[in-house]
Design a protein around this motif. Structure first.
Motif: not given
Length: 115
Positions: A82-87
């Motif tokens: 599931t897409p959650w955020g960005v590094s």
């Protein structure tokens, strides 16, 4: 002036926990992506911060700007979760802390839930 506003910016909200959460854990409830501010049991209200960046364990190598995903065992660089955020930083392979910013609220997909 409207008097029915609840959150002026909707960045720090209370949601019904879909499972047990520990403070500092990644949260994905519907189209919301954030970090639990407090511990909560399933069915309890959990305070979720949808903004900011967080030092949180991620499995796999990361580059700056790479999408981070939420799987059954936590945050991962694996794109089939599931897409959650960005590094916000690069990280070598393995499991360890990385600075990650949650997406906050996802735009609805064809199904309407954002997932």
């Amino acid at each position: 002036m409207a008097k029915n506003q609840k959150y002026p910016e909707n960045k720090h909200i209370a949601l019904t926990a879909d499972k047990a959460y520990k403070s500092g854990q990644a949260v994905a409830i519907g189209a919301y992506r954030g970090v639990a501010l407090i511990d909560a049991e399933q069915g309890d209200r959990v305070t979720v911060w949808l903004d900011g960046s967080w030092e949180i364990d991620v499995t796999g190598a990361l580059t700056e700007g790479q999408v981070v995903y939420l799987g059954s065992s936590g945050l991962t660089a694996t794109a089939n979760d599931t897409p959650w955020g960005v590094s916000n930083q690069a990280k070598a392979t393995g499991t360890g802390p990385a600075e990650v910013a949650p997406f906050g609220m996802l735009a609805p997909s064809a199904g309407g839930s954002g997932e």
